[in-house]
Design a protein around this motif. Structure first.
Motif, PDB file in Angstrom:
ATOM      1  N   LEU B  19      -2.120   2.097   3.767  1.00 34.83           N
ATOM      2  CA  LEU B  19      -2.225   0.629   3.705  1.00 34.83           C
ATOM      3  C   LEU B  19      -3.263   0.223   2.659  1.00 34.83           C
ATOM      4  O   LEU B  19      -3.009  -0.632   1.804  1.00 34.83           O
ATOM      5  CB  LEU B  19      -2.599   0.088   5.078  1.00 34.83           C
ATOM      6  N   LEU B  20      -4.425   0.877   2.691  1.00 30.35           N
ATOM      7  CA  LEU B  20      -5.469   0.546   1.703  1.00 30.35           C
ATOM      8  C   LEU B  20      -4.960   0.836   0.302  1.00 30.35           C
ATOM      9  O   LEU B  20      -5.146   0.051  -0.632  1.00 30.35           O
ATOM     10  CB  LEU B  20      -6.728   1.379   1.980  1.00 30.35           C
ATOM     11  N   LEU B  21      -4.247   1.953   0.147  1.00 27.80           N
ATOM     12  CA  LEU B  21      -3.719   2.334  -1.169  1.00 27.80           C
ATOM     13  C   LEU B  21      -2.757   1.260  -1.656  1.00 27.80           C
ATOM     14  O   LEU B  21      -2.865   0.771  -2.791  1.00 27.80           O
ATOM     15  CB  LEU B  21      -2.979   3.673  -1.026  1.00 27.80           C
ATOM     16  N   LYS B  22      -1.870   0.847  -0.777  1.00 29.78           N
ATOM     17  CA  LYS B  22      -0.881  -0.176  -1.144  1.00 29.78           C
ATOM     18  C   LYS B  22      -1.605  -1.427  -1.617  1.00 29.78           C
ATOM     19  O   LYS B  22      -1.367  -1.956  -2.697  1.00 29.78           O
ATOM     20  CB  LYS B  22      -0.012  -0.504   0.067  1.00 29.78           C
ATOM     21  N   ILE B  23      -2.541  -1.915  -0.808  1.00 30.90           N
ATOM     22  CA  ILE B  23      -3.206  -3.174  -1.121  1.00 30.90           C
ATOM     23  C   ILE B  23      -4.057  -3.017  -2.381  1.00 30.90           C
ATOM     24  O   ILE B  23      -4.038  -3.857  -3.278  1.00 30.90           O
ATOM     25  CB  ILE B  23      -4.071  -3.619   0.077  1.00 30.90           C
ATOM     26  N   HIS B  24      -4.741  -1.854  -2.511  1.00 25.83           N
ATOM     27  CA  HIS B  24      -5.668  -1.702  -3.629  1.00 25.83           C
ATOM     28  C   HIS B  24      -4.940  -1.466  -4.951  1.00 25.83           C
ATOM     29  O   HIS B  24      -5.313  -2.033  -5.978  1.00 25.83           O
ATOM     30  CB  HIS B  24      -6.620  -0.541  -3.345  1.00 25.83           C
ATOM     31  N   ILE B  26      -1.355  -1.884  -5.789  1.00 23.98           N
ATOM     32  CA  ILE B  26      -0.411  -2.901  -6.298  1.00 23.98           C
ATOM     33  C   ILE B  26      -0.926  -4.317  -6.026  1.00 23.98           C
ATOM     34  O   ILE B  26      -0.225  -5.292  -6.223  1.00 23.98           O
ATOM     35  CB  ILE B  26       0.998  -2.707  -5.696  1.00 23.98           C
ATOM     36  N   LYS B  27      -2.167  -4.399  -5.502  1.00 21.06           N
ATOM     37  CA  LYS B  27      -2.805  -5.716  -5.271  1.00 21.06           C
ATOM     38  C   LYS B  27      -1.862  -6.663  -4.538  1.00 21.06           C
ATOM     39  O   LYS B  27      -1.707  -7.842  -4.903  1.00 21.06           O
ATOM     40  CB  LYS B  27      -3.202  -6.332  -6.625  1.00 21.06           C
ATOM     41  N   SER B  28      -1.151  -6.092  -3.545  1.00 15.13           N
ATOM     42  CA  SER B  28      -0.252  -6.956  -2.782  1.00 15.13           C
ATOM     43  C   SER B  28      -0.295  -6.559  -1.306  1.00 15.13           C
ATOM     44  O   SER B  28      -0.460  -5.388  -0.968  1.00 15.13           O
ATOM     45  CB  SER B  28       1.189  -6.797  -3.283  1.00 15.13           C
ATOM     46  N   CYS B  29      -0.160  -7.562  -0.459  1.00 19.17           N
ATOM     47  CA  CYS B  29      -0.082  -7.260   0.990  1.00 19.17           C
ATOM     48  C   CYS B  29       1.227  -7.814   1.540  1.00 19.17           C
ATOM     49  O   CYS B  29       1.345  -8.101   2.719  1.00 19.17           O
ATOM     50  CB  CYS B  29      -1.284  -7.875   1.705  1.00 19.17           C
ATOM     51  N   ALA B  30       2.230  -7.915   0.661  1.00 22.78           N
ATOM     52  CA  ALA B  30       3.527  -8.465   1.111  1.00 22.78           C
ATOM     53  C   ALA B  30       4.068  -7.618   2.274  1.00 22.78           C
ATOM     54  O   ALA B  30       4.036  -6.387   2.225  1.00 22.78           O
ATOM     55  CB  ALA B  30       4.510  -8.424  -0.056  1.00 22.78           C
ATOM     56  N   GLY B  31       4.491  -8.316   3.303  1.00 23.27           N
ATOM     57  CA  GLY B  31       5.077  -7.591   4.450  1.00 23.27           C
ATOM     58  C   GLY B  31       4.050  -7.112   5.444  1.00 23.27           C
ATOM     59  O   GLY B  31       4.397  -6.601   6.496  1.00 23.27           O
ATOM     60  N   ASN B 145      13.763  -7.269   4.772  1.00 27.86           N
ATOM     61  CA  ASN B 145      13.665  -6.101   3.874  1.00 27.86           C
ATOM     62  C   ASN B 145      12.252  -5.537   3.963  1.00 27.86           C
ATOM     63  O   ASN B 145      11.270  -6.247   3.781  1.00 27.86           O
ATOM     64  CB  ASN B 145      13.981  -6.510   2.433  1.00 27.86           C
ATOM     65  N   ILE B 146      12.166  -4.276   4.313  1.00 25.66           N
ATOM     66  CA  ILE B 146      10.856  -3.654   4.512  1.00 25.66           C
ATOM     67  C   ILE B 146      10.587  -2.731   3.337  1.00 25.66           C
ATOM     68  O   ILE B 146      11.379  -1.820   3.073  1.00 25.66           O
ATOM     69  CB  ILE B 146      10.869  -2.855   5.831  1.00 25.66           C
ATOM     70  N   ASP B 147       9.469  -2.965   2.628  1.00 24.60           N
ATOM     71  CA  ASP B 147       9.213  -2.075   1.490  1.00 24.60           C
ATOM     72  C   ASP B 147       8.720  -0.722   2.016  1.00 24.60           C
ATOM     73  O   ASP B 147       8.218  -0.625   3.143  1.00 24.60           O
ATOM     74  CB  ASP B 147       8.200  -2.691   0.510  1.00 24.60           C
ATOM     75  N   ASN B 148       8.875   0.299   1.211  1.00 27.20           N
ATOM     76  CA  ASN B 148       8.611   1.669   1.671  1.00 27.20           C
ATOM     77  C   ASN B 148       7.224   1.844   2.268  1.00 27.20           C
ATOM     78  O   ASN B 148       7.067   2.427   3.327  1.00 27.20           O
ATOM     79  CB  ASN B 148       8.786   2.655   0.497  1.00 27.20           C
ATOM     80  N   LEU B 149       6.214   1.311   1.586  1.00 24.59           N
ATOM     81  CA  LEU B 149       4.841   1.565   2.050  1.00 24.59           C
ATOM     82  C   LEU B 149       4.609   0.945   3.425  1.00 24.59           C
ATOM     83  O   LEU B 149       4.025   1.558   4.298  1.00 24.59           O
ATOM     84  CB  LEU B 149       3.830   1.006   1.025  1.00 24.59           C
ATOM     85  N   THR B 150       5.155  -0.264   3.621  1.00 23.84           N
ATOM     86  CA  THR B 150       4.965  -0.897   4.937  1.00 23.84           C
ATOM     87  C   THR B 150       5.695  -0.088   5.997  1.00 23.84           C
ATOM     88  O   THR B 150       5.174   0.146   7.079  1.00 23.84           O
ATOM     89  CB  THR B 150       5.510  -2.336   4.902  1.00 23.84           C
ATOM     90  N   LEU B 211      15.698   0.266   4.898  1.00 25.82           N
ATOM     91  CA  LEU B 211      15.363   0.013   6.298  1.00 25.82           C
ATOM     92  C   LEU B 211      15.530  -1.468   6.595  1.00 25.82           C
ATOM     93  O   LEU B 211      14.946  -2.315   5.923  1.00 25.82           O
ATOM     94  CB  LEU B 211      13.919   0.433   6.575  1.00 25.82           C
ATOM     95  N   GLU B 212      16.403  -1.780   7.550  1.00 26.33           N
ATOM     96  CA  GLU B 212      16.564  -3.188   7.951  1.00 26.33           C
ATOM     97  C   GLU B 212      16.503  -3.243   9.471  1.00 26.33           C
ATOM     98  O   GLU B 212      17.103  -2.416  10.143  1.00 26.33           O
ATOM     99  CB  GLU B 212      17.928  -3.699   7.474  1.00 26.33           C
ATOM    100  N   LEU B 213      15.760  -4.196   9.992  1.00 21.27           N
ATOM    101  CA  LEU B 213      15.721  -4.365  11.448  1.00 21.27           C
ATOM    102  C   LEU B 213      16.682  -5.496  11.806  1.00 21.27           C
ATOM    103  O   LEU B 213      16.777  -6.474  11.077  1.00 21.27           O
ATOM    104  CB  LEU B 213      14.294  -4.709  11.895  1.00 21.27           C
ATOM    105  N   PRO B 214      17.392  -5.367  12.917  1.00 20.75           N
ATOM    106  CA  PRO B 214      18.304  -6.439  13.325  1.00 20.75           C
ATOM    107  C   PRO B 214      17.500  -7.689  13.638  1.00 20.75           C
ATOM    108  O   PRO B 214      16.369  -7.618  14.116  1.00 20.75           O
ATOM    109  CB  PRO B 214      18.973  -5.889  14.586  1.00 20.75           C
TER     110      PRO B 214
END
Lengths: 10, 215
Positions: B19-24, B26-31, B145-150, B211-214
């Motif tokens: 999570l820290l890697l994702k945010i740090h 790509i500077k995004s917390c989408a999702g 739509n869930i991105d891979n990192l999330t 990955l899609e959740l109903p």
């Protein structure tokens, strides 16, 4: 170390 | 310390680092649900009150510090970092997580192992951790739509809880007096919350589809 006490877990 | 416990802690550490890697990077917390991250920060703050009073081991102290620092810095990033905060979707992250805090606290007042401040805060943190993922799961259902990192983040969290259950089973059979119903039940409830996510995560992985959740 506290043995048996679950406080040793995170 | 058994292999399940160590693997569980390492998986938990990996989830936070992903999570820290994702945010740090790509500077995004989408999702990502800020509410879930705030709940986790509160979980660690109320569970590790004994950080400076009861020394258990270097490993224990080190991991507690890592979890505290990482959970609070994730909250800081999403709330205050000038670039990251723009990607926070507050219109979707609407789970009223304060409604989770009070019932957990009241339950901790009623069901606990010892009626002391430290014990009640510790029990509160257990109950809160069990439900802390709810805002995140609701957000995942909404954003579809869930991105891979999330997806990996939630998957690792679920794996950490599942490994902890194996750890409790192992300790139950190897340590004579190791019985902690409160820890086991709240941990089981928490793991069950991930069950349906796991199901869809494996389905998407097996069919090699996004990955899609109903709804």
């Amino acid at each position: 170390v506290l043995t048996g006490d679950s406080k040793d877990e995170l | 310390m058994n292999i399940f416990r160590l693997a569980g802690d390492m998986t938990h550490l990996a989830s936070v680092l992903v999570l820290l890697l994702k945010i740090h990077t790509i500077k995004s917390c989408a999702g990502i649900s800020l509410k879930t991250q705030e709940l986790y920060a509160l979980v660690f703050a109320t569970r590790y009150l004994d950080l400076f009073t009861d020394y258990i081991s270097l490993y224990n102290t080190l991991m507690k510090l890592i979890f505290l620092v990482s959970s609070f810095s994730i909250v800081w990033y999403i709330r205050h970092h000038k670039i990251v905060r723009r990607s926070y979707d507050k219109d979707q992250d609407t789970f009223r997580h304060y409604f989770l805090v009070l019932p957990c606290f009241l339950l901790a007042l009623v069901i606990n192992e010892k009626f002391t401040v430290k014990e009640i805060m510790w029990t509160f943190s257990l109950y809160l951790e069990a439900v802390a993922i709810l805002p995140q799961l609701v957000l995942l259902q909404r954003t579809r739509n869930i991105d891979n990192l999330t997806g990996q983040y939630v998957f690792l969290l679920g794996a950490y809880r599942s490994l902890y259950i194996l750890n409790w089973i192992y300790r139950y059979f190897t340590e004579p007096h190791y019985v902690h119903w409160i820890t086991w039940i709240s941990g089981l409830v928490q793991t069950l919350l991930y069950a349906d996510f796991f199901y869809y995560y494996f389905q998407s992985w097996k069919n090699n589809v996004k990955l899609e959740l109903p709804a």
